[in-house]
Design a protein around this motif. Structure first.
Motif, PDB file in Angstrom:
ATOM      1  N   GLU A   1      -7.814  -2.197   2.400  1.00  0.00           N
ATOM      2  CA  GLU A   1      -6.522  -1.772   2.920  1.00  0.00           C
ATOM      3  C   GLU A   1      -6.384  -0.286   2.668  1.00  0.00           C
ATOM      4  O   GLU A   1      -6.674   0.198   1.591  1.00  0.00           O
TER       5      GLU A   1
ATOM      6  N   HIS B   1       0.854  -1.179   0.000  1.00  0.00           N
ATOM      7  CA  HIS B   1       0.000   0.000   0.000  1.00  0.00           C
ATOM      8  C   HIS B   1       0.895   1.236   0.000  1.00  0.00           C
ATOM      9  O   HIS B   1       1.899   1.287   0.725  1.00  0.00           O
TER      10      HIS B   1
ATOM     11  N   ASP C   1       4.353   0.141   8.022  1.00  0.00           N
ATOM     12  CA  ASP C   1       2.902   0.311   7.976  1.00  0.00           C
ATOM     13  C   ASP C   1       2.452   1.463   8.861  1.00  0.00           C
ATOM     14  O   ASP C   1       2.963   1.657   9.969  1.00  0.00           O
TER      15      ASP C   1
ATOM     16  N   THR D   1      -4.270  -2.480   9.204  1.00  0.00           N
ATOM     17  CA  THR D   1      -4.256  -1.748   7.935  1.00  0.00           C
ATOM     18  C   THR D   1      -5.520  -1.954   7.098  1.00  0.00           C
ATOM     19  O   THR D   1      -5.550  -1.579   5.933  1.00  0.00           O
ATOM     20  N   LYS D   2      -6.578  -2.515   7.679  1.00  0.00           N
ATOM     21  CA  LYS D   2      -7.794  -2.753   6.898  1.00  0.00           C
ATOM     22  C   LYS D   2      -9.023  -2.220   7.629  1.00  0.00           C
ATOM     23  O   LYS D   2      -9.120  -2.304   8.856  1.00  0.00           O
TER      24      LYS D   2
END
Length: 483
Positions: free
Chosen positions: A482, A128, A244, A448-449
């Motif tokens: 995401e 991402h 992240d 992250t979702k």
């Protein structure tokens, strides 16, 4: 991403097709039109050699005759490749037998003695694109400060630490949280020029950004300003790690005061006006504990619910995990004891409620994402084409949405200045105005979702044919995005 010795990438040939590892027969071709699971390769590096591991966990190999296979379970000699970065930003992969990987369609091999058009590949990160950036030597994070990007934060805190890596024409640009591009001289500019375009190189699980002049980005001075070095080779001072980006939020209790740790480690809803880092908390999820969340304060201490809630644990112990329930714009937290976190008359938070009422609900506002990029199981959410406002969820290029928070809901503004709006067939289009658009709730579900609920009560859902619609009935893999 952090802690993994490598990054997932896609390799694009001169026909704009991705190198693909087929699920059956261990065959390799260049037929993928989009960057999906079969087109993702984990780059592992050992000294000057790299290895490419497919989505099946097998390594790409090339024998002395140039024949490719993706069957090897371990790193073997035929799985070794060396990388040559070219002036135009593309790269070539040379096998152990001094032959180059190239070809087209299902005629891919590693037999060419020199680099031609079909042996030139464009590298695209398969992560991402919104990350935090940590400098390897300083062990600190980049953030926007005083009109420059400085590497000076021990923890990437707040929206100014968000970095977006934008991919165009085989090169990357570094975009700040206020949508400005980082130039090689360290200046920031609203328009992208050659000075803000970089080639990413891999160095044993780290990355380096090569400038248009063949130098590399580094950190300079006490404040760690990011700008070009004078080096033609990337050493440790030019190495960064992509990490992240966790969601960070502000919470407002029923007494209309913000939750804070300004008076110490006690978590108390007592702040009404100005906002500091003491009113921001990071949400961290553990895949082994679905439906649970840890709340980290800027002191690097987690909330724990032993008696009153305090930010007093340096580790994610059992008492630091809370169940989380979503109520539109509000959330509630359930302690390990089974009781719900509520607000006491003095403003302190405590796990003492048997059920969820108004005092157990907290308004949640995301504060470290002014820009939003969405990726689902079929690809990125992006525009269907230049002449339509329709959004689709299987694109290789993405739309960058600007988030607007109003009255507990979010509006999504596209780069065309239009806002996301649901039509009569429940498709999502960038066709609305600020006064005539759909509003959404954001529900953070996993690491992250998140899920996105439209004001019709349904979740945004993605399908393999690209359909991006507001008709998902419950959180599942088709409604997880995401971000």
């Amino acid at each position: 991403m952090s802690g993994v010795q490598g990054y997932y990438v896609g390799l694009v040939n001169f026909q704009n097709k991705y190198l693909t590892a087929e699920s059956f027969g261990f065959q390799v071709n260049a037929s993928g039109a989009h960057l999906k699971k079969k087109q993702m390769w984990l780059v592992e590096q050992d000294a000057s050699d790299i290895y490419l591991k497919s989505h099946l966990g097998r390594y790409l190999t090339a024998d002395k005759n140039g024949k490719l296979s993706c069957e090897a379970e371990e790193r073997e000699d035929d799985a070794k490749f060396s990388v040559t970065y070219q002036a135009d930003g593309k790269l070539a992969l040379k096998s152990k037998h001094d032959r180059y990987l190239g070809g087209e369609s299902d005629q891919i091999d590693a037999f060419a003695l020199s680099i031609g058009r079909s042996e030139s590949w464009t590298l695209q990160l398969a992560i991402h694109p919104q990350v935090n950036l940590m400098h390897v030597v300083r062990k600190r994070y980049a953030h926007l400060e005083s009109n420059e990007i400085q590497v000076s934060e021990d923890i990437p805190w707040g929206g100014d630490a968000l970095i977006t890596l934008e991919f165009k024409n085989g090169r990357y640009s570094v975009l700040t949280s206020d949508s400005r591009y980082l130039n090689a001289d360290g200046s920031l500019e609203e328009k992208l020029t050659e000075k803000g375009q970089y080639v990413i190189e891999f160095h044993e699980g780290r990355v380096a950004f090569r400038t248009h002049e063949g130098k590399f980005l580094t950190c300079v001075g006490n404040k760690g300003k990011i700008q070009s070095s004078k080096k033609n080779v990337a050493g440790r001072d030019e190495h960064f790690v992509l990490v992240d980006n966790h969601p960070q939020c502000m919470l407002t209790a029923q007494n209309e005061r913000m939750v804070s740790i300004r008076q110490g480690n006690e978590v108390t809803a007592n702040q009404r006006f100005d906002t500091t880092d003491k009113e921001i908390f990071q949400m961290e999820f553990d895949p082994k504990r679905p439906g649970k969340v840890c709340m980290l304060a800027n002191t690097r201490e987690y909330w724990v619910a032993n008696g009153d809630v305090k930010a007093s644990s340096s580790k994610r112990v059992d008492a630091a995990f809370f169940g989380i329930d979503w109520h539109g714009s509000h959330v509630s937290f359930q302690a390990a004891s089974g009781s719900y976190v509520t607000i006491k008359p003095n403003g302190k938070l405590a796990p003492s409620a048997d059920s969820i009422g108004e005092k157990e609900k907290f308004l949640l506002q995301l504060v470290n994402r002014s820009l939003l990029i969405l990726r689902g199981e079929h690809g990125f959410v992006g525009m269907r084409g230049p002449t339509t406002a329709r959004l689709e969820c299987n694109r290789s290029s993405y739309e960058v949405f600007k988030l607007h928070f109003e009255d507990g809901k979010y509006k999504l503004e596209g780069r065309n200045g239009k806002f996301a709006k649901i039509d009569g067939e429940l498709n999502v289009n960038l066709s609305g105005s600020s006064d005539d658009c759909t509003t959404f709730y954001l529900e953070f579900r996993e690491h992250t979702k998140m899920c996105i609920k439209a004001d019709n009560g349904m979740y945004l859902k993605g399908e393999s044919n690209g359909a991006f619609t507001a008709n998902g009935e419950s959180p599942d893999k088709s409604t997880l995005w995401e971000y």
